[in-house]
Structures are given as C-alpha cells and as structure tokens.
Motif scaffolding. Structure first.
Motif, PDB file in Angstrom:
ATOM      1  N   LEU A   1      46.039  44.220  22.575  1.00  0.00           N
ATOM      2  CA  LEU A   1      46.592  44.734  23.836  1.00  0.00           C
ATOM      3  C   LEU A   1      45.505  44.837  24.910  1.00  0.00           C
ATOM      4  CD1 LEU A   1      49.041  47.552  22.658  1.00  0.00           C
ATOM      5  CD2 LEU A   1      49.646  45.381  23.747  1.00  0.00           C
ATOM      6  N   PHE A   2      44.352  45.361  24.516  1.00  0.00           N
ATOM      7  CA  PHE A   2      43.278  45.538  25.490  1.00  0.00           C
ATOM      8  C   PHE A   2      42.759  44.199  25.997  1.00  0.00           C
ATOM      9  CE2 PHE A   2      38.920  46.211  26.897  1.00  0.00           C
ATOM     10  CZ  PHE A   2      39.083  47.295  27.756  1.00  0.00           C
ATOM     11  N   VAL A   3      42.556  43.247  25.098  1.00  0.00           N
ATOM     12  CA  VAL A   3      42.042  41.929  25.502  1.00  0.00           C
ATOM     13  C   VAL A   3      43.037  41.218  26.408  1.00  0.00           C
ATOM     14  CG1 VAL A   3      41.425  39.631  24.655  1.00  0.00           C
ATOM     15  CG2 VAL A   3      40.528  41.660  23.500  1.00  0.00           C
ATOM     16  N   LEU A   4      44.323  41.279  26.048  1.00  0.00           N
ATOM     17  CA  LEU A   4      45.345  40.651  26.887  1.00  0.00           C
ATOM     18  C   LEU A   4      45.377  41.263  28.279  1.00  0.00           C
ATOM     19  CD1 LEU A   4      48.335  40.228  24.388  1.00  0.00           C
ATOM     20  CD2 LEU A   4      46.909  38.421  25.374  1.00  0.00           C
ATOM     21  N   HIS A   5      45.278  42.594  28.350  1.00  0.00           N
ATOM     22  CA  HIS A   5      45.298  43.248  29.648  1.00  0.00           C
ATOM     23  C   HIS A   5      44.026  42.934  30.437  1.00  0.00           C
ATOM     24  CE1 HIS A   5      45.971  47.161  32.140  1.00  0.00           C
ATOM     25  NE2 HIS A   5      46.291  46.073  32.803  1.00  0.00           N
ATOM     26  N   TRP A   6      42.883  42.925  29.765  1.00  0.00           N
ATOM     27  CA  TRP A   6      41.606  42.638  30.428  1.00  0.00           C
ATOM     28  C   TRP A   6      41.643  41.277  31.122  1.00  0.00           C
ATOM     29  CZ3 TRP A   6      36.924  45.213  31.135  1.00  0.00           C
ATOM     30  CH2 TRP A   6      35.861  44.417  31.602  1.00  0.00           C
ATOM     31  N   TYR A   7      41.979  40.246  30.353  1.00  0.00           N
ATOM     32  CA  TYR A   7      41.938  38.893  30.911  1.00  0.00           C
ATOM     33  C   TYR A   7      43.139  38.588  31.792  1.00  0.00           C
ATOM     34  CZ  TYR A   7      37.872  37.831  28.074  1.00  0.00           C
ATOM     35  OH  TYR A   7      36.610  37.840  27.537  1.00  0.00           O
ATOM     36  N   GLY A   8      44.291  39.170  31.489  1.00  0.00           N
ATOM     37  CA  GLY A   8      45.456  38.958  32.334  1.00  0.00           C
ATOM     38  C   GLY A   8      45.291  39.592  33.701  1.00  0.00           C
ATOM     39  N   SER A   9      44.848  40.837  33.725  1.00  0.00           N
ATOM     40  CA  SER A   9      44.618  41.532  34.986  1.00  0.00           C
ATOM     41  C   SER A   9      43.554  40.827  35.812  1.00  0.00           C
ATOM     42  CB  SER A   9      44.188  42.983  34.693  1.00  0.00           C
ATOM     43  OG  SER A   9      43.784  43.633  35.878  1.00  0.00           O
ATOM     44  N   LEU A  10      42.465  40.466  35.154  1.00  0.00           N
ATOM     45  CA  LEU A  10      41.355  39.826  35.859  1.00  0.00           C
ATOM     46  C   LEU A  10      41.720  38.438  36.359  1.00  0.00           C
ATOM     47  CD1 LEU A  10      38.406  40.004  36.739  1.00  0.00           C
ATOM     48  CD2 LEU A  10      37.755  39.145  34.478  1.00  0.00           C
ATOM     49  N   PHE A  11      42.595  37.738  35.620  1.00  0.00           N
ATOM     50  CA  PHE A  11      43.031  36.410  36.056  1.00  0.00           C
ATOM     51  C   PHE A  11      43.598  36.469  37.466  1.00  0.00           C
ATOM     52  CE2 PHE A  11      46.261  33.231  36.757  1.00  0.00           C
ATOM     53  CZ  PHE A  11      45.646  32.056  36.344  1.00  0.00           C
ATOM     54  N   PHE A  12      44.506  37.420  37.691  1.00  0.00           N
ATOM     55  CA  PHE A  12      45.145  37.502  39.001  1.00  0.00           C
ATOM     56  C   PHE A  12      44.192  38.049  40.057  1.00  0.00           C
ATOM     57  CE2 PHE A  12      48.669  37.167  36.086  1.00  0.00           C
ATOM     58  CZ  PHE A  12      49.434  36.196  36.716  1.00  0.00           C
ATOM     59  N   GLN A  13      43.264  38.894  39.638  1.00  0.00           N
ATOM     60  CA  GLN A  13      42.305  39.412  40.612  1.00  0.00           C
ATOM     61  C   GLN A  13      41.393  38.309  41.125  1.00  0.00           C
ATOM     62  OE1 GLN A  13      40.533  43.153  39.568  1.00  0.00           O
ATOM     63  NE2 GLN A  13      38.837  42.910  40.998  1.00  0.00           N
ATOM     64  N   THR A  14      40.930  37.434  40.246  1.00  0.00           N
ATOM     65  CA  THR A  14      40.024  36.378  40.695  1.00  0.00           C
ATOM     66  C   THR A  14      40.780  35.202  41.315  1.00  0.00           C
ATOM     67  OG1 THR A  14      38.268  34.845  40.071  1.00  0.00           O
ATOM     68  CG2 THR A  14      39.868  35.358  38.382  1.00  0.00           C
ATOM     69  N   PHE A  15      41.926  34.822  40.709  1.00  0.00           N
ATOM     70  CA  PHE A  15      42.672  33.677  41.224  1.00  0.00           C
ATOM     71  C   PHE A  15      43.403  33.992  42.528  1.00  0.00           C
ATOM     72  CE2 PHE A  15      46.864  31.629  41.532  1.00  0.00           C
ATOM     73  CZ  PHE A  15      46.467  30.314  41.742  1.00  0.00           C
TER      74      PHE A  15
END
Length: 251
Positions: free
Chosen positions: A7-21
């Motif tokens: 859950l934490f890894v999915l949220h980390w990379y999912g959240s960051l994906f939209f922040q950077t993209f």
C-alpha cells in the motif's frame, strides 16, 4: 505487514507520478500539451492518488515558476539557504502555497499564463472534509490488510503528508547533497544518477540548468524514468510532446 508495504509503495509512486508528470512537467513547465478533457482527467487522477495531500496544479505551477525565477534568493518560495531547517522551509512553503491558492498573493501575470486551472475542483479536493475522508480511507485499507497497530501511527501520517514529503526531499536534500553537472546560480544538485526513488526529480541540477527540457537525464550514466512515461503517452496520443523545447522566462 507485506500488505502495508505494498500500500505504501503504491501510494508513494502513484502520488509522485502525478506530481512530477502533471503538476511539475505540465502545469509548471508546459513541456507538452494535452486536451482540456485529459487535463480534467489528470486533475481527478491526481486527487485519487494524492488523496489527503492533494495539491492544486494551479497553485503548484505558479509557485514552482517563481521558484525557478528566484531560486535560492529571498524571493524563493522554498530555499534551504534562507530557511534555518527543513521544518521551517516546509512551513514557509505551505504558507506561500496557501496564499497563491487562495488568491491573496500578488503574482505577476506572466507566472499564471497557461497554468491549468480548475478552481471548482481544487476547492472540493482541498476541503478539510475531503482530506479527512481520505485519512479514513487509509485507515480502512490498513484494517483490510491486517496492519499491526504501530503501522497506523507510523505510516498513516506519511500517507496523509505524502506530497509535502516528496517536496521536502527535492527542495531540501537536492539543494544540499549530491553532485553537480552544471554550475548554475543556485545550489541545486543531482541526488542520484538513476533516480529510482523520485521518478527522475532527483536529477535536480540538470533540471535547473535546462528548466524546460522534458528529459532530466543529461549524462550517459543518468536515467529519468518519467521521460519514458512521457514518450509512451505521446505514442498513445494522450499528450503532444514539444520536441526540442528548452527554457522560457520562468523556467
């Protein structure tokens, strides 16, 4: 415990994906274009993946443009030079962001031009009730995966502050540690040549040298995973990639 980690890894990379993209490379730097429909879709997806720590693409974009113009000066919204510690920098960043988001900050129109703006959605996504509801979702998910009690107190706060946590890594550590390919007028550094942690954002010195360049990797040994995503979305005709685009006044 494996469920908690997933859950934490999915949220980390999912959240960051939209922040950077979406927030960084699109809203702030306009490195590519997309239709208004896709723009609204990415607003909603950013809210789903950022959850409690949802950031307005409008406020983020304006603030980040100001950061590039005034990097490591007294006018910088977040600089480790003018803030005595990490917590002070993040508190000042929050204050500056809120002033832009609420429209009480006097901003030169050139920093606003072209920034995606869906203020009605931002008002809903940033409402306190909405943010609290997301915390309830995180607690429910941890209950469903059978998380130990201590995990709620350790990980739920990080889920709730995910976007500021990402910002702290770049705005503090990528201005203090790492290596530099270019001698620019600020303290930006590259934390790691293959940025597996931050979707390419840790190639920060390269980005400050070429603010409008979609690929943050410059040297042969560097790799920016988000640039791969950008090219894939171009092939799918979700975005239109601006080949050869470099800097503008605010980048």
């Amino acid at each position: 415990m494996i469920g908690v980690i997933i859950l934490f890894v999915l949220h980390w990379y999912g959240s960051l994906f939209f922040q950077t993209f979406f927030h960084h490379r699109y809203a702030s730097h306009a490195m590519f274009t997309m239709s208004r429909t896709w723009e609204k879709i990415f607003h909603v997806l950013a809210w789903i993946f950022q959850g409690t720590s949802y950031l307005s693409p409008y406020a983020y974009g304006v603030m980040h443009r100001l950061h590039h113009t005034h990097a490591d000066t007294e006018k910088d919204p977040h600089s480790p030079i003018y803030d005595k510690n990490l917590w002070n920098m993040m508190w000042n960043t929050r204050r500056f962001y809120n002033e832009v988001d609420r429209g009480i900050k006097d901003i030169d129109p050139k920093y606003i031009k072209g920034v995606p703006s869906w203020r009605a959605w931002d008002k809903f996504a940033e409402h306190n009730i909405t943010r609290i509801a997301w915390i309830g979702v995180y607690i429910l998910l941890y209950w469903l995966v059978g998380a130990p009690l201590w995990a709620y107190f350790v990980f739920i706060p990080m889920h709730s502050l995910m976007s500021p946590l990402h910002g702290a890594i770049i705005n503090w550590f990528s201005h203090k540690y790492g290596y530099r390919n270019y001698e620019v007028k600020d303290t930006s550094t590259n934390l790691m040549p293959v940025d597996w942690l931050m979707w390419g954002e840790c190639l920060h010195n390269n980005h400050h040298k070429f603010g409008g360049r979609p690929n943050f990797a410059v040297k042969k040994f560097e790799f920016d995973p988000m640039f791969v995503c950008i090219r894939i979305m171009e092939k799918l005709n979700i975005i239109q990639y601006k080949k050869g685009k470099l800097d503008t006044d605010y980048m």
